[in-house]
Design an enzyme around this catalytic site. Structure first.
Site, short mmCIF file in Angstrom:
data_model
loop_
_atom_site.label_atom_id
_atom_site.label_comp_id
_atom_site.label_asym_id
_atom_site.label_seq_id
_atom_site.Cartn_x
_atom_site.Cartn_y
_atom_site.Cartn_z
N THR A 91 7.29 -6.90 3.41
CA THR A 91 6.52 -6.16 2.42
C THR A 91 5.47 -7.10 1.84
OG1 THR A 91 8.46 -4.82 1.88
CG2 THR A 91 6.63 -4.78 0.31
N LYS A 167 4.79 1.43 1.97
CA LYS A 167 6.01 0.73 1.54
C LYS A 167 5.90 0.28 0.09
CE LYS A 167 9.83 -1.53 1.31
NZ LYS A 167 10.17 -2.72 2.09
N LYS A 235 8.18 -8.47 -7.47
CA LYS A 235 7.09 -8.85 -6.54
C LYS A 235 6.41 -7.60 -6.00
CE LYS A 235 7.91 -9.29 -2.33
NZ LYS A 235 7.78 -8.52 -1.06
#
Length: 292
Positions: A91, A167, A235
């Protein structure tokens, strides 16, 4: 198929055995060699560049910084097999995806973005949802790998950024769901209705999905063992906010979630499951969550 696998974190460790079980020859590299050596039926590599001597390489590193260090700054593509297909399942930000696309184009190496939806327990069962984007021929070539790792591959076009932004947006939505459940259970408990009773209702009616069931259960039971670490969730929220800023878009709810996640990390919950952000949400709503 001969596969190189770069990055044996909790997800990688759950995914590799399914590739081995499907009959693929898998070689792995990880900064911590002990994590790689713990996997059965694989060849342990001493350098990430060796992974690119295979038919395909799967990269599952934690963030942009790790990708830059291992893949970009090392100029690893210069020595890669020209018919190798690089599958980026991490990701990462749209900005670094653009950089990777250009580097792969110059090196003549096929690049496929394929981040996944699911936690390690889902990965271990081979039930991930895979978001794939990139060259259609390259995706078709590596589809047997996706079939070994997931229950469905979602084809999102030829632009790899589409898979990554999907995502990032999905993970942002999960954090918003956790925030909403934290607030909702704070409301029900303030009137004497137990969180567990409320969560049972909503996860079997209007929000009958695996994410609500998993994270609602964590909130109801005040149990936040990972799963997916809160620091990694933070994150991903930062990735969503940065991506929105690049397009001059506002994500006010995500800003609230980020504030709560930062507070959760500051209070020592960073290594817990990301649903632990609900502890801060509930604390701010006036419940005693044992936070300073």
């Amino acid at each position: 198929m001969k596969i190189g696998f770069i990055g044996i974190g909790s997800m990688g460790a759950a995914m590799v055995p399914n590739l081995v079980k499907a009959g693929h020859q898998v070689s792995v590299w990880n900064r911590n060699l002990d994590a790689a050596k713990a996997l059965e039926g694989v060849t342990v590599l001493t350098s990430p560049s060796a992974a690119f001597e295979n038919d395909a390489v799967i990269t599952m590193l934690s963030d942009d910084v790790a990708i830059r260090s291992v893949i970009i700054d090392s100029d690893i593509l210069a020595s890669a097999r020209k018919d190798c297909i690089h599958i980026m399942m991490a990701t990462i930000s749209p900005a670094i995806v653009e950089e990777l696309q250009e580097l792969h184009r110059k090196a003549g190496i096929a690049y496929v973005a394929a981040p996944v939806l699911g936690v390690p327990a889902v990965a271990a069962k081979g039930e991930l949802n895979i978001l794939a984007a990139g060259d259609a021929k390259a995706i078709a070539t590596v589809q047997p790998l996706f079939d070994a790792l997931g229950e469905k591959t979602w084809h999102l076009g030829d632009d790899p950024k589409h898979a990554n932004i999907a995502k990032i947006a999905t993970n942002m939505m999960i954090t918003l769901a956790i925030e909403s459940m934290g607030e909702a259970t704070a409301l029900t408990e303030s009137y004497g209705l137990k969180a567990s009773d409320f969560v049972e209702v909503i996860t079997n009616t209007v929000f009958a999905s695996s994410s609500y069931k998993r994270y609602g259960g964590n909130i109801a039971n005040n149990s936040y063992e990972p799963g997916f670490k809160l620091t990694l969730g933070l994150k991903d929220v930062n990735l969503a906010l940065d991506a929105a800023k690049a397009k001059h878009a506002a994500l006010p709810a995500a800003e609230i979630v980020r504030e709560n996640m930062i507070q959760a990390v500051d209070r020592g919950l960073g290594s817990k499951d990301w649903s632990a952000l609900a502890k801060v949400t509930r604390h701010r709503a006036g419940l005693d969550e044992g936070l300073a």
